[in-house]
Scaffold this active site. Sequence first.
Site, mmCIF file in Angstrom:
data_model
loop_
_atom_site.group_PDB
_atom_site.id
_atom_site.type_symbol
_atom_site.label_atom_id
_atom_site.label_comp_id
_atom_site.label_asym_id
_atom_site.label_seq_id
_atom_site.Cartn_x
_atom_site.Cartn_y
_atom_site.Cartn_z
ATOM 1 N N CYS A 157 -2.062 1.465 -4.227
ATOM 2 C CA CYS A 157 -0.778 2.034 -4.656
ATOM 3 C C CYS A 157 -0.810 2.475 -6.015
ATOM 4 O O CYS A 157 0.250 3.273 -6.790
ATOM 5 C CB CYS A 157 0.605 1.265 -4.473
ATOM 6 S SG CYS A 157 0.732 -0.295 -5.159
ATOM 7 N N CYS A 180 0.920 -1.074 0.069
ATOM 8 C CA CYS A 180 0.034 -0.047 0.050
ATOM 9 C C CYS A 180 0.908 1.357 -0.189
ATOM 10 O O CYS A 180 1.968 1.087 0.021
ATOM 11 C CB CYS A 180 -0.869 0.126 1.156
ATOM 12 S SG CYS A 180 -0.416 0.229 2.819
ATOM 13 N N CYS A 230 3.625 0.518 -8.223
ATOM 14 C CA CYS A 230 3.971 -1.002 -7.999
ATOM 15 C C CYS A 230 4.651 -1.635 -9.298
ATOM 16 O O CYS A 230 4.044 -1.370 -10.343
ATOM 17 C CB CYS A 230 2.823 -1.951 -7.782
ATOM 18 S SG CYS A 230 2.121 -1.192 -6.079
#
Length: 140
Positions: free
Chosen positions: A90, A16, A94
Amino acid sequence: MSDQSLSGKPSVLFVCVHNAGRSQMAAAYLTSLAGDEIEVRSAGSAPADQVNPSVVEVMAEEGIDISAEIPKVLTTEAVQASDVVITMGCGDTCPVFPGKRYLDWALDDPAGQGVDAVRPIRDEIRRRIANLLSELRPEA
């Protein structure tokens, strides 16, 4: 491709933004429920200085102590070392690698929330972890 790392057991990375709430709860639940059957990591794209105190409190209500956890920065190596990568808000930060299984869990952010607002997020994470564990655990 199976969800098995080199150690022979599945590895899961929870990501996150701050690694201070959702990913910490998810990692703690999976570690608590799976023991050493699954390798568990968590990280954040922009880690906070500490785990959210409301998150620590609601996890303690479940008998899980995460007060000593420290938010960690997301690294390419952590993603490469994981079979399953579960993102929680996120977005595009990522890194994506071929051969990995990616799941995106849309969950409210507990940042700045009190325990009453964090409990339902915790409970939803617990439910999703139980489902994930049933998928990852080989049937005996």
